[in-house]
Write an enzyme that holds these catalytic residues in place. Structure first.
Site, PDB file in Angstrom:
ATOM      1  N   TYR A 158     -24.211 -30.141  73.760  1.00 49.78           N
ATOM      2  CA  TYR A 158     -22.884 -30.757  73.971  1.00 49.78           C
ATOM      3  C   TYR A 158     -23.067 -32.182  74.503  1.00 49.78           C
ATOM      4  O   TYR A 158     -22.374 -33.107  74.074  1.00 49.78           O
ATOM      5  CB  TYR A 158     -22.069 -29.898  74.935  1.00 49.78           C
ATOM      6  CG  TYR A 158     -20.620 -30.324  75.080  1.00 49.78           C
ATOM      7  CD1 TYR A 158     -19.726 -30.206  74.019  1.00 49.78           C
ATOM      8  CD2 TYR A 158     -20.133 -30.839  76.283  1.00 49.78           C
ATOM      9  CE1 TYR A 158     -18.390 -30.589  74.144  1.00 49.78           C
ATOM     10  CE2 TYR A 158     -18.803 -31.220  76.419  1.00 49.78           C
ATOM     11  CZ  TYR A 158     -17.930 -31.095  75.349  1.00 49.78           C
ATOM     12  OH  TYR A 158     -16.606 -31.481  75.477  1.00 49.78           O
TER      13      TYR A 158
HETATM   14  P1  NAP Z   1      -9.480 -26.527  72.836  1.00 49.53           P
HETATM   15  O1  NAP Z   1      -8.137 -26.169  73.342  1.00 49.53           O
HETATM   16  O2  NAP Z   1     -10.500 -25.465  72.635  1.00 49.53           O
HETATM   17  O3  NAP Z   1      -9.274 -27.361  71.497  1.00 49.53           O
HETATM   18  C1  NAP Z   1     -10.288 -27.579  70.558  1.00 49.53           C
HETATM   19  C2  NAP Z   1      -9.619 -27.937  69.266  1.00 49.53           C
HETATM   20  O4  NAP Z   1     -10.633 -28.249  68.281  1.00 49.53           O
HETATM   21  C3  NAP Z   1      -8.787 -26.803  68.711  1.00 49.53           C
HETATM   22  O5  NAP Z   1      -7.575 -27.313  68.202  1.00 49.53           O
HETATM   23  C4  NAP Z   1      -9.643 -26.258  67.578  1.00 49.53           C
HETATM   24  O6  NAP Z   1      -8.791 -25.756  66.563  1.00 49.53           O
HETATM   25  C5  NAP Z   1     -10.338 -27.529  67.111  1.00 49.53           C
HETATM   26  N1  NAP Z   1     -11.561 -27.241  66.367  1.00 49.53           N
HETATM   27  C6  NAP Z   1     -12.690 -26.643  66.798  1.00 49.53           C
HETATM   28  N2  NAP Z   1     -13.567 -26.532  65.796  1.00 49.53           N
HETATM   29  C7  NAP Z   1     -12.990 -27.072  64.700  1.00 49.53           C
HETATM   30  C8  NAP Z   1     -13.387 -27.257  63.365  1.00 49.53           C
HETATM   31  N3  NAP Z   1     -14.586 -26.842  62.911  1.00 49.53           N
HETATM   32  N4  NAP Z   1     -12.528 -27.862  62.499  1.00 49.53           N
HETATM   33  C9  NAP Z   1     -11.319 -28.270  62.925  1.00 49.53           C
HETATM   34  N5  NAP Z   1     -10.889 -28.142  64.186  1.00 49.53           N
HETATM   35  C10 NAP Z   1     -11.709 -27.538  65.057  1.00 49.53           C
HETATM   36  O7  NAP Z   1     -10.184 -27.548  73.806  1.00 49.53           O
HETATM   37  P2  NAP Z   1      -9.807 -29.024  74.297  1.00 49.53           P
HETATM   38  O8  NAP Z   1     -10.297 -29.113  75.674  1.00 49.53           O
HETATM   39  O9  NAP Z   1      -8.418 -29.359  74.011  1.00 49.53           O
HETATM   40  O10 NAP Z   1     -10.803 -29.885  73.390  1.00 49.53           O
HETATM   41  C11 NAP Z   1     -10.397 -31.022  72.663  1.00 49.53           C
HETATM   42  C12 NAP Z   1     -11.497 -32.066  72.710  1.00 49.53           C
HETATM   43  O11 NAP Z   1     -11.651 -32.530  74.046  1.00 49.53           O
HETATM   44  C13 NAP Z   1     -12.876 -31.551  72.296  1.00 49.53           C
HETATM   45  O12 NAP Z   1     -13.512 -32.535  71.508  1.00 49.53           O
HETATM   46  C14 NAP Z   1     -13.597 -31.398  73.617  1.00 49.53           C
HETATM   47  O13 NAP Z   1     -14.999 -31.494  73.480  1.00 49.53           O
HETATM   48  C15 NAP Z   1     -13.018 -32.551  74.384  1.00 49.53           C
HETATM   49  N6  NAP Z   1     -13.134 -32.478  75.834  1.00 49.53           N
HETATM   50  C16 NAP Z   1     -12.544 -31.457  76.514  1.00 49.53           C
HETATM   51  C17 NAP Z   1     -12.679 -31.426  77.887  1.00 49.53           C
HETATM   52  C18 NAP Z   1     -12.066 -30.316  78.702  1.00 49.53           C
HETATM   53  O14 NAP Z   1     -12.426 -30.143  79.871  1.00 49.53           O
HETATM   54  N7  NAP Z   1     -11.133 -29.541  78.155  1.00 49.53           N
HETATM   55  C19 NAP Z   1     -13.375 -32.420  78.579  1.00 49.53           C
HETATM   56  C20 NAP Z   1     -13.937 -33.452  77.841  1.00 49.53           C
HETATM   57  C21 NAP Z   1     -13.808 -33.473  76.472  1.00 49.53           C
HETATM   58  P3  NAP Z   1      -9.083 -24.494  65.617  1.00 49.53           P
HETATM   59  O15 NAP Z   1      -9.871 -23.498  66.414  1.00 49.53           O
HETATM   60  O16 NAP Z   1      -7.712 -24.037  65.254  1.00 49.53           O
HETATM   61  O17 NAP Z   1      -9.824 -25.056  64.451  1.00 49.53           O
END
Ligand code: NAP
Length: 254
Positions: A158
């Protein structure tokens, strides 16, 4: 003078829009006047969100896209442009995390999935979005993470992937700034979402540790990241390019 929404008249393509930060961005981008095309794999989630947004008067559609599959990305971006006539903004936010295992014990399949979704997926999206923006210009925001700036243990793929997102952002910004396409990254700190809540539940004590290290000692709400992404996407960030903007409550400051 009437307040003009940050994204009024724009059409935005948002990946990872079925939950968390991406779903929050869909709501904020709509509130700020954008028409939106929402992309992810879980169709029921996307469909429900599109209904919700349309009920507020927002022009919204969804496309079922696995960002790892370049033909699906190509088709998703094509359908977005077909429906709204142009692409002004892209928020490349789809991502998956994996943490909790020392690097030498982590299976290759974890590395493959994390790099595929977070880096190849970003690559696939950028190529098609840039192609769609070449004539008129546009703005792209990529979701990295504090894991793209600093390292913590037991999350090597990651951390590598999110560093790569910042590298790709800078590279692409360098190539396309002169053609009117601004590319930036957003760097969220720990944020409540399916991904993070599951991880914090699996590893008791992690939440307290994360919170202790930030200047604002709490976990962010997805809307707080979405607000920053909306501004960075908009013309009001017109001189910001190639940046990796922390929205992390000061987690990376010290
Ligand atoms: P989340 O609720 O798990 O959302 C992840 C999203 O990515 C979901 O909509 C999922 O949709 C989509 N996704 C995953 N694999 C995919 C694929 N192969 N094709 C298309 N869509 C895909 O988590 P989140 O925290 O909102 O994450 C969003 C972004 O923020 C990510 O890039 C994550 O690394 C980043 N981020 C999160 C945090 C945190 O603490 N939450 C911190 C830093 C960065 P489907 O499963 O429906 O495809």
């Amino acid at each position: 003078m009437r307040y003009r929404g940050l994204l009024e008249g724009k059409h935005a393509f948002i990946t990872g829009a079925s939950s968390g930060i991406g779903a929050a961005a869909a709501r904020v981008f709509c509130r700020e006047g954008a028409a939106v095309t929402l992309a992810a794999r879980r169709e029921e989630r996307l469909s429900a969100l599109v209904d919700e947004l349309r009920a507020t008067g927002c022009e919204a559609q969804y496309v079922v896209v696995d960002v790892v599959r370049k033909e699906q990305v190509e088709e998703g971006v094509a359908r977005a442009v077909e429906r709204f006539g142009r692409l002004d903004v892209a928020f490349n936010n789809a991502g998956v995390a994996a943490a909790g295992t020392p690097m030498h014990m982590m299976g290759d399949e974890v590395y493959d999935t994390v790099m595929d979704v977070n880096v190849r997926g970003m690559w696939n999206c950028l190529r098609h979005e840039i192609s769609a923006m070449l004539d008129e210009g546009g703005s792209i925001v990529n979701t990295s993470s504090t894991a793209g700036l600093v390292a913590t243990p037991v999350a090597a793929p990651y951390i590598a992937a999110k560093h790569a997102v910042i590298g790709l952002t800078k590279a692409v910004a360098t190539e396309y700034a002169a053609r009117g396409i601004r590319v930036n990254a957003i760097v969220p700190g720990a944020t409540h979402s399916e991904m993070t809540d599951a991880w914090m539940a699996a590893f008791p004590g992690v939440e307290e540790e994360l919170v202790r290290a930030a200047l604002l000692p709490r976990i962010a709400e997805p809307e707080e990241i979405a607000e920053a992404a909306a501004w960075l996407s908009s013309d009001r960030a017109s001189f910001v390019v190639g940046a990796a903007m922390p929205v992390d409550g000061g987690w990376t400051v010290r």
